[in-house]
Design an enzyme around this catalytic site. Structure first.
Site, PDB file in Angstrom:
ATOM      1  N   LYS A  75      30.496  40.771  57.553  1.00  0.00           N
ATOM      2  CA  LYS A  75      31.291  40.954  56.331  1.00  0.00           C
ATOM      3  C   LYS A  75      31.009  42.309  55.667  1.00  0.00           C
ATOM      4  CE  LYS A  75      33.366  37.295  57.284  1.00  0.00           C
ATOM      5  NZ  LYS A  75      33.093  35.896  57.020  1.00  0.00           N
TER       6      LYS A  75
HETATM    7  C1  LIG Z   1      33.315  34.400  57.360  1.00  0.00           C
HETATM    8  C2  LIG Z   1      34.319  33.540  56.746  1.00  0.00           C
HETATM    9  C3  LIG Z   1      33.973  32.363  56.056  1.00  0.00           C
HETATM   10  C4  LIG Z   1      32.623  31.732  56.094  1.00  0.00           C
HETATM   11  O1  LIG Z   1      31.571  32.493  55.745  1.00  0.00           O
HETATM   12  P1  LIG Z   1      30.101  32.132  56.285  1.00  0.00           P
HETATM   13  O2  LIG Z   1      29.245  32.957  55.371  1.00  0.00           O
HETATM   14  O3  LIG Z   1      30.026  32.539  57.714  1.00  0.00           O
HETATM   15  O4  LIG Z   1      29.869  30.677  56.091  1.00  0.00           O
HETATM   16  C5  LIG Z   1      34.968  31.682  55.384  1.00  0.00           C
HETATM   17  N1  LIG Z   1      36.246  32.084  55.414  1.00  0.00           N
HETATM   18  C6  LIG Z   1      36.634  33.185  56.091  1.00  0.00           C
HETATM   19  C7  LIG Z   1      38.065  33.590  56.056  1.00  0.00           C
HETATM   20  C8  LIG Z   1      35.681  33.939  56.796  1.00  0.00           C
HETATM   21  O5  LIG Z   1      36.082  35.009  57.498  1.00  0.00           O
END
Ligand SMILES: *Cc1c(COP(=O)(O)O)cnc(C)c1O
Length: 392
Positions: free
Chosen positions: A184
């Site tokens: 992210k």
């Molecule tokens: C990465 C992601 C999540 C979940 O995040 P985590 O921290 O991996 O639990 C939720 N929604 C979207 C659209 C994502 O890309």
């Protein structure tokens, strides 16, 4: 062809993050403590939200948000089909039903027109996902939510830092969930953050993030560090560690700089493909700040002699790593088998899925890396394009 393989993503971890993690390890305070408190304060200030609650994943953030607004067995929650597993599975954690909604044509955000068609008496909430970092139309979604008395939980896993009509994502819906997963825009390895302006939701989510334990009782009567606690609800184990928060504090300081680089690279891609009818670049709406988490191109398959999968393989041979965001939920076995979905039930998402490729986009890349991706895409298009209307 470029020398050496370009990974689809590499996190940008600097000496600062490494130093503070070492300091935290030496401090003896490993789990939730002063670093988490600091990270929450800094994040709330950065977003402009009243409350920020740090948790151990974006998925946990979404789960706590749905729980706080009271989603329960028998309720329905509207979720875009064009998203990651997490957005819908959290609805199932609460024994509610995720109702999938198609995306807009050409933009991969949830289609407000389709939202309205799927609302029933059981609908309790909507989870808009700001796909790739492009904010959804929060005016329209807010209006629908008000009309039907629905809660809006934003999945902002891609949307840091993003704005809709000058308002920061994280300050608009009832509750917003962010992710700090390794890929992210900022990362703590694993981690997440929840923002809200609602005091009751914040209190509930904070308690539920740590076993449903309330320490308010002792805060009122005794000095810090009392042994006394009370279990108010059967909660979850979703708290963030101080090790992760130490990283997060440093990453957040770099968030604007990271975004600036992402924005510049997205502009390079845009210019690099603007004369190719075979490639459609992302459409950015007016009045938004795109977070540029992903750069998703669409292939015009009518103009190419190869499929998207073949295009990805050829890019790999050119030493370029790519990905696909996302395989829409309705095409996965669980959702297909449980709800009997057909690909044609969500024509925009199904159509998009055949044509999309996510190109590398992250601050660790150099401008030369970006140029090498543009060259590789152009080379493949040049080799495999076909005049429109011809066969084979
Ligand atoms: C990465 C992601 C999540 C979940 O995040 P985590 O921290 O991996 O639990 C939720 N929604 C979207 C659209 C994502 O890309």
């Amino acid at each position: 062809m470029r020398k050496g393989f370009l990974q689809f993503h590499v996190p940008d971890i600097g000496e600062e993050e490494i130093q503070v993690v070492l300091e935290t390890l030496r401090s003896g305070w490993l789990t939730t403590g002063p670093k988490v408190k600091q990270f929450e304060e800094n994040f709330a200030k950065y977003i402009g939200a009243r409350h920020a609650i740090a948790v151990n994943s974006g998925t946990a953030a979404l789960h706590l948000a749905l729980d706080a607004v009271g989603v329960k067995e028998g309720d329905e929650v509207l979720v875009p089909t064009m998203t990651f597993a997490a957005t819908a599975e959290v609805v199932l954690y609460l024994k509610a039903k995720p109702v999938l909604v198609d995306c807009q044509p050409g933009i991969f955000n949830i289609d407000p027109k389709e939202i309205e068609k799927k609302i029933t008496k059981k609908t309790k909430a909507i989870i808009p996902v700001h796909f790739a970092g492009e904010p959804c139309d929060m005016d329209r979604i807010g209006e629908i939510a008000r009309q039907h008395n629905l809660k809006v939980i934003e999945d902002a896993a891609h949307a840091l830092p993003a704005k809709f009509k000058g308002r920061m994502i994280g300050t608009i819906g009832d509750i917003t969930a962010f992710s700090f997963y390794a890929t992210k825009n900022i990362t703590t390895g694993e981690g997440g953050m929840i923002t809200t302006d609602n005091d009751d939701y914040a209190e509930k989510m904070r308690i539920m993030s740590l076993h449903g334990i309330s320490k308010d009782a002792w805060k009122r009567y005794t000095a810090e560090g009392s042994w006394y606690y009370e279990i108010q609800y059967p909660g979850y184990k979703y708290n963030m560690t101080d090790i992760a928060a130490a990283m997060g504090i440093q990453q957040l300081r770099k968030c604007d700089r990271f975004w600036e680089i992402r924005r510049q690279y997205a502009a390079l891609y845009h210019d690099g493909f603007s004369d190719l009818p075979e490639i459609t670049t992302p459409v950015v709406q007016n009045n938004v700040q795109h977070a540029w988490h992903l750069y998703v191109i669409q292939l015009d398959l009518e103009r190419l002699r190869i499929t998207r999968n073949e295009f990805i393989e050829l890019l790999k041979k050119e030493n370029i790593g790519t990905s696909v965001h996302f395989i829409p939920l309705h095409l996965h076995p669980y959702y297909r088998n449980t709800y009997g979905f057909k690909p044609s039930d969500f024509p925009n998402a199904t159509g998009a899925y055949e044509r999309i490729i996510s190109l590398p986009l992250y601050p660790r890349m150099t401008e030369d890396d970006v140029q090498s991706v543009i060259e590789a895409v152009r080379k493949i298009v040049g080799q495999y394009s076909k005049p429109i209307g011809s066969s084979g």
